[in-house]
Scaffold this motif. Sequence first.
Motif, short mmCIF file in Angstrom:
data_model
loop_
_atom_site.label_atom_id
_atom_site.label_comp_id
_atom_site.label_asym_id
_atom_site.label_seq_id
_atom_site.Cartn_x
_atom_site.Cartn_y
_atom_site.Cartn_z
N GLN A 24 61.72 26.70 33.34
CA GLN A 24 62.34 26.04 34.50
C GLN A 24 61.49 24.89 35.01
O GLN A 24 62.00 23.83 35.37
CB GLN A 24 62.55 27.05 35.64
N LYS A 28 62.54 20.94 35.22
CA LYS A 28 62.43 20.18 36.48
C LYS A 28 61.58 18.93 36.29
O LYS A 28 61.90 17.86 36.81
CB LYS A 28 61.80 21.06 37.56
N LYS A 32 62.81 15.17 36.73
CA LYS A 32 62.17 14.36 37.76
C LYS A 32 61.84 12.95 37.24
O LYS A 32 62.03 11.96 37.91
CB LYS A 32 60.89 15.07 38.21
#
Length: 399
Positions: A24, A28, A32
Motif C-alpha cells: 500500500q 501511495k 504521489k
Amino acid sequence: MVTIRPVDLKVQPAPYQIRYNVLQKVVKTLEKFEATSGNAGSRAMELEGNVARKSGSSQSYRFNSSVLLRDLIKTKGKLEEIEAPGVRAVNKRSGSRETMARSNAIKLLGKVLIEKSVLAANGYNTGAADLNSNPDRTLDLLTNSDHNYISCIRCNTKFDKLQILSPATCRFHVQRKRYNRETREGEYVCCGETTSSTSFLALGCKTMPHHVFRAETFEEMATISVFRDTSYIDGDHNVLALDCEMAFTSLGYEMIRLTIVDFFTSKIVFDSIVQPFGQVIDLNSEFSGVHAIEKSESMTFDKMLSQVLCKNMINANSVLIGHGMENDLNVLRLIHKKIIDTAILYPRGKFKSSLKDLAFEVVSKRIQNGEHDSSEDAIATMCVLKAKLGIPLHQTVWS
Ligand SMILES: [Zn+2]
Ligand SMILES: [Zn+2]
C-alpha cells in the motif's frame, strides 16, 4: 482492474499483513509522484514482489522494503532509476575503474571532519576539563565508598565495585529488547522471551558469576589510565580507520584488541590483542571474537600505546575514522581532534545507525553475522565512508 495484493510466493519472507502494508505504501508513493500512468497498483505489486523474492527472512524483508521505499522517494518514483532496489546508485560509481587523486580524497574527508562541540555531545573526550591533574578528585573516587556502590549494567543489581570478584549471580539477556508489532509486546532478541512472560527465563537467558560495570565519566576512566592528547605528537598526515574490541574486567570496561587500517592502501597497519589492567570477568567472546588473552600473543596497554602513538601512526595530523568511535577512543584514553565518525555522519532518524545496517545498506557488505572482528569493522567503516563520499572503494594506489 487488478486487485492489489502481495504476489504469492512459495516461501513467504514476512507475514501477509506486513507485505500488504508495504504494498500500500508503494502504491501511495507511486501515485504521489504520478510515476505511472494509472497502473501504480501492478507496478507496486511487481516491485514489492521482487523485494519479497530476494528476502530470506522477515528481517531482510523489512530492510529491503524500506530501501525500496526510500529509493522511490529519492528518485521521485522514476522507476527506471531503481533497477535493483536495495543496491545503491553509489555502488555503480565505486565499482568502476575510475581513480582519484589522494589530494582530492583528503579534500573530501576534510569536509566531513566532526566539529569539537558535536564530538563532545557524542561522548568524546575533547579535553575540555583538565582530567589528569586533579589528584584530590582521583583519590576521592578511589577511596570514597559512596562511589563503590554501582548498578550492574547487565542485571541492574546494586553491588560493591571493590567486591566485584566475589561470586555473585548476574542474570541478564544477551541482546536488547525490541517491540513486536504483531504481539504488541516487548521481546528479547536473544531468546524470544517477552516482557510479560512469567517464566524464570524472563529474568535473563544467561547467568554469569560476576556483575559488571563501565566507568561513566572521564575522571573515572582516568583513574585506571590517564588520557593522552595526541596534539603533542607530530607526524604524517595519514588517514586511519580504527576499531577496538572490549571486555569486562574487575576495573570496568577495557580494551582487549585494537586494529588500525590505512585508508588509502586498506592495509592493516596494527592489529594486536591487548592485556587489560584488571582481571578479566567476561571477554564477551560472542561479540569481541577474542577467546583468550595469552601473554605470548598479546601486549600490555602501555606497549600498545608506545607503538601506535608515533610519527607514522596516530599523531596530531592523523584523520581517524570509526563508527561510534567515542567508545574506542575512550578505552584507548585518547583525546584527538581530527575525527570522522560514521555513526554521527549517517544517523538513522534520531538514532545512531548500527555499523551492520550501514555497511549492508551502503556497500552491500554483510558483517557481524557472528562474532565481531575489529579488522572487519574498521574496513567496513572505511568502505561506507568511501562510498558515501564517492571515493573509489578498491583503489589502493594513489597519486
Ligand atoms: Zn535473552
Ligand atoms: Zn549483574
